[in-house]
Write an enzyme that holds these catalytic residues in place. Structure first.
Site, PDB file in Angstrom:
ATOM      1  N   LEU A  92       0.878  -1.167   0.000  1.00  0.00           N
ATOM      2  CA  LEU A  92       0.000   0.000   0.000  1.00  0.00           C
ATOM      3  C   LEU A  92       0.912   1.213   0.000  1.00  0.00           C
ATOM      4  O   LEU A  92       1.915   1.231   0.725  1.00  0.00           O
ATOM      5  CB  LEU A  92      -0.887   0.019   1.247  1.00  0.00           C
ATOM      6  N   ASP A  93       0.591   2.235  -0.801  1.00  0.00           N
ATOM      7  CA  ASP A  93       1.464   3.407  -0.815  1.00  0.00           C
ATOM      8  C   ASP A  93       1.410   4.101   0.544  1.00  0.00           C
ATOM      9  O   ASP A  93       0.540   3.840   1.369  1.00  0.00           O
ATOM     10  CB  ASP A  93       1.125   4.355  -1.968  1.00  0.00           C
ATOM     11  N   ALA A  94       2.350   4.995   0.785  1.00  0.00           N
ATOM     12  CA  ALA A  94       2.555   5.539   2.126  1.00  0.00           C
ATOM     13  C   ALA A  94       1.299   6.169   2.714  1.00  0.00           C
ATOM     14  O   ALA A  94       1.015   6.026   3.905  1.00  0.00           O
ATOM     15  CB  ALA A  94       3.696   6.564   2.106  1.00  0.00           C
ATOM     16  N   THR A 138      -1.871   5.516   1.915  1.00  0.00           N
ATOM     17  CA  THR A 138      -3.039   4.643   1.914  1.00  0.00           C
ATOM     18  C   THR A 138      -3.082   3.825   3.198  1.00  0.00           C
ATOM     19  O   THR A 138      -2.072   3.314   3.663  1.00  0.00           O
ATOM     20  CB  THR A 138      -3.026   3.712   0.687  1.00  0.00           C
TER      21      THR A 138
END
Length: 240
Positions: A101-103, A105
């Site tokens: 998951l991107d930072a 999210t």
């Protein structure tokens, strides 16, 4: 235990990642480079990756973590940002994250030492749903939904959303089966929206539920089997 499963159980990553380590000659068994995918290290063998001695766990473990915003999905970060592994006790140091998951999210992310499970959850051919709830910077226009369902080209690939369901003026539920970097944010940006908050609420049959941010729990064997549609009935047959 085949070599790629040994590497996964030692925390080296998914089966695909472990196959890459073997193919590129980064694995040594008793001092000799091993590129044999069928090799099965004995308990007395010394297995090293990039010079680091490994010890595989003989039992598998999978945990669900509610990732908060601001944490990156990696074991270490060159920019010294907080990682999801900072949220876990030391006993889980051999697990690896299943996807990312991107930072910014939030939401459900799985960590395991089961390379086969990671392969089934991340490879597109297994068609495992990942469901998200997105908050947008302005009211959603339903007429734009067809563009996301047809697909938008990102990085030379057609990025598609499988299902989309608005449930508030600025909030939508999204189901993906792909794993393109920052896919949801980039797709909505392409049609004129900013995603101000993004939370993954489901992977396969497993829901985030009421697990608090920053907390984790160990999954039972029944939950792991249900994740990939491989749950067994009392008579011993697989239920799909």
């Amino acid at each position: 235990m085949r070599l790629n499963r040994f590497l996964a159980a030692a925390g080296c990553g998914s089966r695909r990642k472990c196959d890459e380590l073997i193919a590129t000659g980064r694995v040594r068994i008793n001092g000799r480079v091993c590129t044999d995918f069928s090799a099965q290290p004995a308990p007395t063998d010394h297995v090293k990756v990039d010079g680091k001695l490994l010890r595989a766990e003989r039992t598998t473990a999978t945990i669900a973590l509610h990732k908060p915003a601001g944490f990156v999905s990696t074991r270490s970060d060159p920019h010294s940002r907080d990682t999801i592994f900072d949220l876990l006790p030391r006993k889980f140091s051999r697990l690896f994250n299943v996807g990312r998951l991107d930072a910014q999210t939030e939401g459900l992310i799985l960590l395991t030492n089961d390379g086969d499970l990671a392969q089934k959850l991340t490879h597109p051919r297994y068609k495992i749903d990942k469901e998200y709830e997105a908050t947008l910077n302005k009211p959603w226009d339903p007429l734009l939904g067809s563009k996301l369902l047809r697909g938008i080209f990102l990085d030379g690939k057609r990025a598609r959303i499988e299902r989309l369901h608005p449930f508030a003026p600025t909030r939508v539920r999204i189901v993906l089966r792909q794993g393109i970097n920052r896919q949801i944010r980039r797709m909505f940006y392409a049609i004129g929206y900013d995603v101000t908050k993004l939370v993954r609420v489901r992977i396969g049959n497993l829901r985030l539920g009421d697990l608090p941010r920053g907390h984790w729990r160990v999954l039972g064997q029944n939950e792991v089997e249900r994740l990939t549609g491989n749950q067994k009935t009392p008579g011993g047959r697989n239920r799909r």
